[in-house]
Design an enzyme around this catalytic site. Structure first.
Site, PDB file in Angstrom:
ATOM      1  N   ASP A 196      19.862  19.209  10.875  1.00 37.74           N
ATOM      2  CA  ASP A 196      21.007  18.313  10.748  1.00 37.74           C
ATOM      3  C   ASP A 196      20.786  16.925  11.326  1.00 37.74           C
ATOM      4  O   ASP A 196      21.747  16.179  11.499  1.00 37.74           O
ATOM      5  CB  ASP A 196      22.236  18.948  11.404  1.00 37.74           C
ATOM      6  CG  ASP A 196      22.024  19.212  12.897  1.00 37.74           C
ATOM      7  OD1 ASP A 196      20.868  19.169  13.352  1.00 37.74           O
ATOM      8  OD2 ASP A 196      23.021  19.466  13.586  1.00 37.74           O
ATOM      9  N   GLU A 197      19.551  16.546  11.625  1.00 34.36           N
ATOM     10  CA  GLU A 197      19.356  15.204  12.168  1.00 34.36           C
ATOM     11  C   GLU A 197      17.976  14.661  11.831  1.00 34.36           C
ATOM     12  O   GLU A 197      17.020  15.408  11.628  1.00 34.36           O
ATOM     13  CB  GLU A 197      19.589  15.163  13.673  1.00 34.36           C
ATOM     14  CG  GLU A 197      18.626  15.997  14.478  1.00 34.36           C
ATOM     15  CD  GLU A 197      18.852  15.854  15.982  1.00 34.36           C
ATOM     16  OE1 GLU A 197      19.139  14.727  16.437  1.00 34.36           O
ATOM     17  OE2 GLU A 197      18.729  16.867  16.683  1.00 34.36           O
ATOM     18  N   ASP A 225      22.953  11.889  12.221  1.00 36.79           N
ATOM     19  CA  ASP A 225      23.353  13.210  12.703  1.00 36.79           C
ATOM     20  C   ASP A 225      24.484  13.709  11.819  1.00 36.79           C
ATOM     21  O   ASP A 225      25.534  13.067  11.714  1.00 36.79           O
ATOM     22  CB  ASP A 225      23.805  13.106  14.162  1.00 36.79           C
ATOM     23  CG  ASP A 225      23.950  14.466  14.830  1.00 36.79           C
ATOM     24  OD1 ASP A 225      23.458  15.459  14.262  1.00 36.79           O
ATOM     25  OD2 ASP A 225      24.558  14.539  15.900  1.00 36.79           O
TER      26      ASP A 225
END
Length: 360
Positions: A104-105, A9
């Site tokens: 973003d992950e 993350d």
């Protein structure tokens, strides 16, 4: 063979991308959000979080009251998508199975590797050295627990947690800690005296099935024990694509609504084009001023990604519905895609147009 799954993350991703190109702002509270009266925070730097408890999805007006001297930046999703692609290229170069779940992950399957932590430390170093960004990592024996674990060391952390350790560590936490158990389910559990994960584990599976239904009851029983055998998939199939906008002020004029639907349709077509996506189901989403949300859809004979075609159908759907009250949100969606060999870009954890949701 025991599974080993990592969840990566990115730390305050949108804010971090902004700080990378504005290094003079490092150390200052930075908040990325829209400017309209209904705008919300997409993300905030850790300084802003610590100073005033600013967090994603908080109304921007609340953030400005709490921290009027912060640096406020408008989101630049083109920059965030470009940075995301760089991050995912590093992941795919270092691991065989990577499931991208947002800008973003991502999840990484590390099963069978001699030193999973060493692999993830190397990835963290590369992201810092090559991209000047940071990330946090959780390593566990399941997808679900890896996601929970990645939050424990933020920012820049790398934490490994086993299932038995998690059962002990999180015994007093709300069931809402578990991904997929939302606020409404938490409230239903509280009404029967279940306030912690330990409480949930103590309940008989048959009781949970009776109260929540067979499928959900079994699911809750397993999740309370951090049991999850969900497999990673390298390519997440997108079943639909949509764009939507929330207006600063409710609109009443049908012609103005039609103009917005036209604009949204063409923007959606621009999003579909690079991926060669064409769909046969076109829908609109209308949210009225009293928060009533209505969808109307139509299946057309031939799949399309053409903006004019999408707009024509969407306008007809809007006219047929004829919103009875002022409108605060409009959206357009295309679904039922044809098979395509064009690579899918990562699903975005960004809002559509209205900056209502955020990542980081």
């Amino acid at each position: 063979m025991a599974r080993t799954i990592a969840h990566l993350d990115m730390d305050a991703f949108y804010a971090s991308v902004e700080l990378r190109r504005r290094p003079e702002l490092r150390g200052k509270p930075v908040i990325v959000c829209g400017s309209g009266p209904r705008a919300v925070v997409t993300t905030a730097s850790y300084e802003a979080r610590k100073l005033a408890g600013i967090h994603s999805a908080m109304p921007a007006s609340v953030a400005r009251r709490r921290l009027p001297d912060a640096v406020y930046l408008h989101p630049d999703f083109d920059a965030y998508r470009a940075a995301s692609q760089q991050v995912m290229e590093i992941l795919r170069a270092e691991a065989e199975t990577v499931e991208v779940v947002g800008l973003d992950e991502a999840y990484i399957d590390l099963s069978g590797l001699y030193s999973p932590k060493a692999v993830m430390r190397r990835i963290q170093r590369r992201i810092v050295d090559e991209l000047a960004l940071t990330c946090s990592v959780g390593i566990a024996d399941s997808r679900m627990l890896a996601k929970i674990t990645s939050e424990l060391g933020k920012p820049r952390g790398l934490v490994t947690l086993g299932r038995e350790q998690a059962i002990e560590r999180f015994a007093g936490e709300s069931p809402g800690l578990v991904p997929g158990i939302g606020p409404k389910t938490v409230q239903r559990l509280e009404r029967i005296g279940v306030r912690t994960l330990a409480d949930l584990r103590a309940r008989d599976e048959d009781e949970l099935k009776e109260r929540f239904g067979p499928r959900t009851g079994t699911w809750l029983h397993r999740r309370a024990r951090f049991e999850d055998d969900t497999e990673l998939t390298m390519n997440r199939e997108r079943k639909s694509q949509s764009v939507e906008t929330t207006f600063d002020f409710d609109i009443r004029d049908p012609a103005e609504m039609a103009g917005h639907v036209e604009r949204l349709s063409h923007q959606l077509a621009e999003r579909l084009a690079p991926r060669g996506l064409r769909g046969r189901n076109i829908a609109i989403k209308v949210r009225l001023d009293d928060w009533t949300t209505v969808t109307r859809a139509r299946t057309i004979p031939e799949a399309t990604g053409d903006g004019e075609t999408i707009a024509a159908v969407a306008r007809e759907l809007l006219t047929e519905y004829s919103p009875p009250r002022p409108v605060r949100l409009l959206g357009v969606r295309v679904a039922a895609f044809e098979a395509t060999d064009v690579a899918e870009t990562p699903p975005a954890t960004e809002p559509q147009l209205n900056l209502e949701l955020g990542g980081g």
